[in-house]
Design a protein around this motif. Structure first.
Motif, PDB file in Angstrom:
ATOM      1  N   UNK A  99       0.831  -1.206   0.000  1.00  0.00           N
ATOM      2  CA  UNK A  99       0.000   0.000   0.000  1.00  0.00           C
ATOM      3  C   UNK A  99       0.865   1.255   0.000  1.00  0.00           C
ATOM      4  N   UNK A 100       1.930   1.236   0.804  1.00  0.00           N
ATOM      5  CA  UNK A 100       2.801   2.406   0.924  1.00  0.00           C
ATOM      6  C   UNK A 100       3.401   2.796  -0.417  1.00  0.00           C
ATOM      7  N   UNK A 101       4.049   1.854  -1.093  1.00  0.00           N
ATOM      8  CA  UNK A 101       4.738   2.183  -2.332  1.00  0.00           C
ATOM      9  C   UNK A 101       3.767   2.402  -3.491  1.00  0.00           C
ATOM     10  N   UNK A 102       2.688   1.633  -3.524  1.00  0.00           N
ATOM     11  CA  UNK A 102       1.726   1.772  -4.612  1.00  0.00           C
ATOM     12  C   UNK A 102       1.038   3.130  -4.575  1.00  0.00           C
ATOM     13  N   UNK A 103       0.522   3.484  -3.413  1.00  0.00           N
ATOM     14  CA  UNK A 103      -0.262   4.715  -3.324  1.00  0.00           C
ATOM     15  C   UNK A 103       0.623   5.950  -3.289  1.00  0.00           C
ATOM     16  N   UNK A 104       1.790   5.843  -2.679  1.00  0.00           N
ATOM     17  CA  UNK A 104       2.692   6.990  -2.648  1.00  0.00           C
ATOM     18  C   UNK A 104       3.381   7.186  -3.993  1.00  0.00           C
ATOM     19  N   UNK A 105       3.852   6.088  -4.576  1.00  0.00           N
ATOM     20  CA  UNK A 105       4.606   6.187  -5.819  1.00  0.00           C
ATOM     21  C   UNK A 105       3.739   6.419  -7.047  1.00  0.00           C
ATOM     22  N   UNK A 106       2.692   5.606  -7.200  1.00  0.00           N
ATOM     23  CA  UNK A 106       1.876   5.660  -8.413  1.00  0.00           C
ATOM     24  C   UNK A 106       0.625   6.524  -8.257  1.00  0.00           C
ATOM     25  N   UNK A 107       0.252   6.792  -7.017  1.00  0.00           N
ATOM     26  CA  UNK A 107      -0.957   7.579  -6.804  1.00  0.00           C
ATOM     27  C   UNK A 107      -2.227   6.830  -7.156  1.00  0.00           C
ATOM     28  N   UNK A 108      -2.180   5.507  -7.059  1.00  0.00           N
ATOM     29  CA  UNK A 108      -3.363   4.690  -7.332  1.00  0.00           C
ATOM     30  C   UNK A 108      -3.677   3.861  -6.093  1.00  0.00           C
ATOM     31  N   UNK A 109      -4.945   3.545  -5.861  1.00  0.00           N
ATOM     32  CA  UNK A 109      -5.301   2.794  -4.655  1.00  0.00           C
ATOM     33  C   UNK A 109      -4.834   1.343  -4.722  1.00  0.00           C
ATOM     34  N   UNK A 110      -4.316   0.883  -3.628  1.00  0.00           N
ATOM     35  CA  UNK A 110      -3.881  -0.520  -3.512  1.00  0.00           C
ATOM     36  C   UNK A 110      -5.081  -1.323  -3.000  1.00  0.00           C
ATOM     37  N   UNK A 111      -6.007  -1.593  -3.917  1.00  0.00           N
ATOM     38  CA  UNK A 111      -7.266  -2.234  -3.549  1.00  0.00           C
ATOM     39  C   UNK A 111      -7.431  -3.564  -4.253  1.00  0.00           C
ATOM     40  N   UNK A 112      -8.064  -4.505  -3.580  1.00  0.00           N
ATOM     41  CA  UNK A 112      -8.394  -5.827  -4.111  1.00  0.00           C
ATOM     42  C   UNK A 112      -7.171  -6.495  -4.762  1.00  0.00           C
ATOM     43  N   UNK A 113      -6.076  -6.599  -4.036  1.00  0.00           N
ATOM     44  CA  UNK A 113      -4.854  -7.148  -4.636  1.00  0.00           C
ATOM     45  C   UNK A 113      -4.985  -8.603  -5.087  1.00  0.00           C
ATOM     46  N   UNK A 114      -5.747  -9.432  -4.366  1.00  0.00           N
ATOM     47  CA  UNK A 114      -5.863 -10.840  -4.762  1.00  0.00           C
ATOM     48  C   UNK A 114      -6.671 -10.973  -6.042  1.00  0.00           C
ATOM     49  N   UNK A 115      -7.752 -10.239  -6.147  1.00  0.00           N
ATOM     50  CA  UNK A 115      -8.538 -10.273  -7.382  1.00  0.00           C
ATOM     51  C   UNK A 115      -7.695  -9.798  -8.558  1.00  0.00           C
ATOM     52  N   UNK A 116      -6.919  -8.750  -8.354  1.00  0.00           N
ATOM     53  CA  UNK A 116      -6.052  -8.251  -9.427  1.00  0.00           C
ATOM     54  C   UNK A 116      -4.989  -9.285  -9.778  1.00  0.00           C
ATOM     55  N   UNK A 117      -4.418  -9.938  -8.770  1.00  0.00           N
ATOM     56  CA  UNK A 117      -3.406 -10.962  -9.028  1.00  0.00           C
ATOM     57  C   UNK A 117      -3.980 -12.085  -9.883  1.00  0.00           C
ATOM     58  N   UNK A 118      -5.173 -12.554  -9.545  1.00  0.00           N
ATOM     59  CA  UNK A 118      -5.785 -13.634 -10.310  1.00  0.00           C
ATOM     60  C   UNK A 118      -5.979 -13.232 -11.769  1.00  0.00           C
ATOM     61  N   UNK A 119      -6.524 -12.051 -11.995  1.00  0.00           N
ATOM     62  CA  UNK A 119      -6.753 -11.610 -13.357  1.00  0.00           C
ATOM     63  C   UNK A 119      -5.434 -11.403 -14.096  1.00  0.00           C
ATOM     64  N   UNK A 120      -4.460 -10.845 -13.404  1.00  0.00           N
ATOM     65  CA  UNK A 120      -3.149 -10.606 -14.011  1.00  0.00           C
ATOM     66  C   UNK A 120      -2.532 -11.922 -14.467  1.00  0.00           C
ATOM     67  N   UNK A 121      -2.588 -12.952 -13.620  1.00  0.00           N
ATOM     68  CA  UNK A 121      -1.992 -14.242 -13.952  1.00  0.00           C
ATOM     69  C   UNK A 121      -2.699 -14.908 -15.126  1.00  0.00           C
ATOM     70  N   UNK A 122      -4.018 -14.849 -15.148  1.00  0.00           N
ATOM     71  CA  UNK A 122      -4.761 -15.466 -16.252  1.00  0.00           C
ATOM     72  C   UNK A 122      -4.396 -14.795 -17.573  1.00  0.00           C
ATOM     73  N   UNK A 123      -4.431 -13.472 -17.608  1.00  0.00           N
ATOM     74  CA  UNK A 123      -4.105 -12.757 -18.839  1.00  0.00           C
ATOM     75  C   UNK A 123      -2.646 -12.972 -19.239  1.00  0.00           C
ATOM     76  N   UNK A 124      -1.769 -12.929 -18.267  1.00  0.00           N
ATOM     77  CA  UNK A 124      -0.342 -13.069 -18.562  1.00  0.00           C
ATOM     78  C   UNK A 124      -0.018 -14.461 -19.084  1.00  0.00           C
ATOM     79  N   UNK A 125      -0.657 -15.472 -18.525  1.00  0.00           N
ATOM     80  CA  UNK A 125      -0.439 -16.836 -19.005  1.00  0.00           C
ATOM     81  C   UNK A 125      -0.841 -16.953 -20.478  1.00  0.00           C
TER      82      UNK A 125
END
Length: 307
Positions: A99-125
Motif C-alpha cells: 500500500x505504501x509504495x503503490x499509493x505513494x509512488x503511483x498515486x493509485x489505490x492498492x485495492x483488491x490485490x488478490x482479485x487483481x493478481x488472479x486476473x493478471x496471472x490469467x491474462x499473462x499466461x
C-alpha cells in the motif's frame, strides 16, 4: 536443490556493468541462478536479460514485479524479450506490492490485490504461452488486436509469485508455477506456506509448485557486526503486515531473526532446514552488506552446496 543469489549493485557507478561482474563471479563460484529485485530504479527484466546474455551459465529471474502500476501486455513483452535473450533461462516473478509504495509512488489505490493478481496471472499466461489474449476481467482487460509474440521466446515463461499469505498462496497454487517467499523461515514454510500452496495446486490439477525461498544470509566470522547491518537493512520489512506476519510465524520478532549469519557449518545447516521444510530452491540475499571477502566466502559455500 538449486541455489542462487540475489544481486544488488545499486551503489555502483554503473549498475548494469557492476551487476554483470557480480554475476560472473557468482557463476565462477558454481551458483546456478541470479535474481533481480524491482523497485523504482533499474528495470529488472532488462537487467536479467543482459546478465543472462552475458553469463550463460546462470538461470536469471525477477523477484518480483509489483502488479499495481503495470499491465499484463507490458509485462508479457518484457518477459518474452528476456526469455528470448537468454534462450529460455528467464523466470518471471510477480508481487502484490505494498500500500505504501503503490499509493505513494503511483498515486493509485492498492485495492483488491488478490482479485487483481488472479486476473493478471490469467491474462499473462495467455500472452506468454500463445502471444495472444482475449481477457475481459472485472479489473483488467487484455486483448491483442495485433500479435504480442516475441519470436525466440519459446512456449512458456515460468510464472512465480511472491506469495506468503493464505489467499495469495491459493491463487498462486491455482494459477502460477510457484512462489518466492522472503523472510519466511523454515517453520513458516513447513507449517503454513508449503502445505497451502501445494494443496491449491493439487486441487487445480497443477504440478507441484516450485518453492524458491529467499533467505538473508552471509558466511562470516564477524557475526555481531554483520547481524547489526542486516537488522538495519531489513527493518523496512517489519512495517509491512505480510512480512511482519510471516516473521512471527517463523518464530522471530524482527526480520533479522530469520537471517542465516555465521560460519559455513551454521549457514549450511540453515539451508538444509529450508530444504527439509519444502524449499525446492534457496536464494541468498543481503550478501552486499558484507565485505568482498565474506561475499565470496558465502558464494563459495553456495557453490559447494550446488555441486
Amino acid at each position: 536443490m538449486t541455489v542462487g543469489v540475489a544481486l544488488n549493485a545499486i551503489d555502483a557507478d554503473n549498475q548494469v556493468d557492476a551487476t554483470v561482474r557480480l554475476a560472473e563471479e557468482a557463476a565462477a563460484a558454481g551458483l546456478r541462478s541470479a535474481w533481480f529485485g524491482q523497485t523504482f530504479g533499474a528495470d529488472s527484466p532488462q537487467l536479467a536479460a543482459i546478465v543472462g546474455r552475458e553469463v550463460p551459465a546462470l538461470q536469471v529471474g525477477t523477484s518480483a514485479i509489483p502488479i499495481f502500476g503495470r499491465h499484463p501486455l507490458v509485462v508479457s513483452s518484457q518477459a518474452q524479450t528476456a526469455q528470448a535473450a537468454t534462450h529460455g533461462r528467464y523466470h518471471l516473478g510477480l508481487a502484490l506490492g505494498t500500500k505504501l509504495l503503490t499509493e505513494t509512488g503511483f498515486g493509485i489505490p492498492h485495492e483488491r490485490p488478490i482479485a487483481r493478481l488472479r486476473e493478471f496471472l490469467v491474462a499473462l499466461r495467455q500472452l506468454t504461452e500463445t502471444g495472444t489474449a482475449d481477457f475481459h476481467g472485472e479489473l483488467l482487460t487484455a486483448t491483442t488486436p495485433i500479435p504480442a509474440r516475441v519470436p525466440g521466446a519459446g512456449s512458456r515463461v515460468p510464472l512465480l509469485v511472491a506469495a506468503m499469505a493464505p489467499q495469495a498462496l491459493r491463487a498462486s497454487g491455482e494459477l502460477a508455477d510457484g512462489i518466492l517467499p522472503y523472510l519466511a523461515g523454515p517453520r513458516a514454510l513447513a507449517e503454513h506456506i508449503v502445505p497451502a500452496v501445494t494443496a491449491a495446486a493439487e486441487t487445480a490439477g497443477r504440478p507441484a509448485p516450485r518453492i524458491v525461498a529467499f533467505v538473508p544470509a552471509v558466511v562470516t566470522d564477524d557475526v555481531a557486526s554483520v547481524r547489526e547491518k542486516a537488522a538495519e537493512q531489513l527493518a523496512f520489512y517489519e512495517q509491512i503486515p505480510s512480512y511482519a506476519r510471516v516473521i512471527e510465524l517463523s518464530g522471530g520478532k524482527r526480520a533479522v531473526d530469520v537471517a542465516a549469519i555465521g560460519d559455513e557449518e551454521t549457514v549450511a545447516a540453515e539451508v538444509r532446514r529450508y530444504r527439509d521444510a519444502g524449499a525446492t530452491e534457496v536464494v541468498f540475499t543481503s550478501t552486499e552488506i558484507a565485505g568482498d571477502a565474506d561475499r565470496l566466502r558465502t558464494w563459495a559455500l553456495l557453490g559447494e552446496l550446488a555441486g
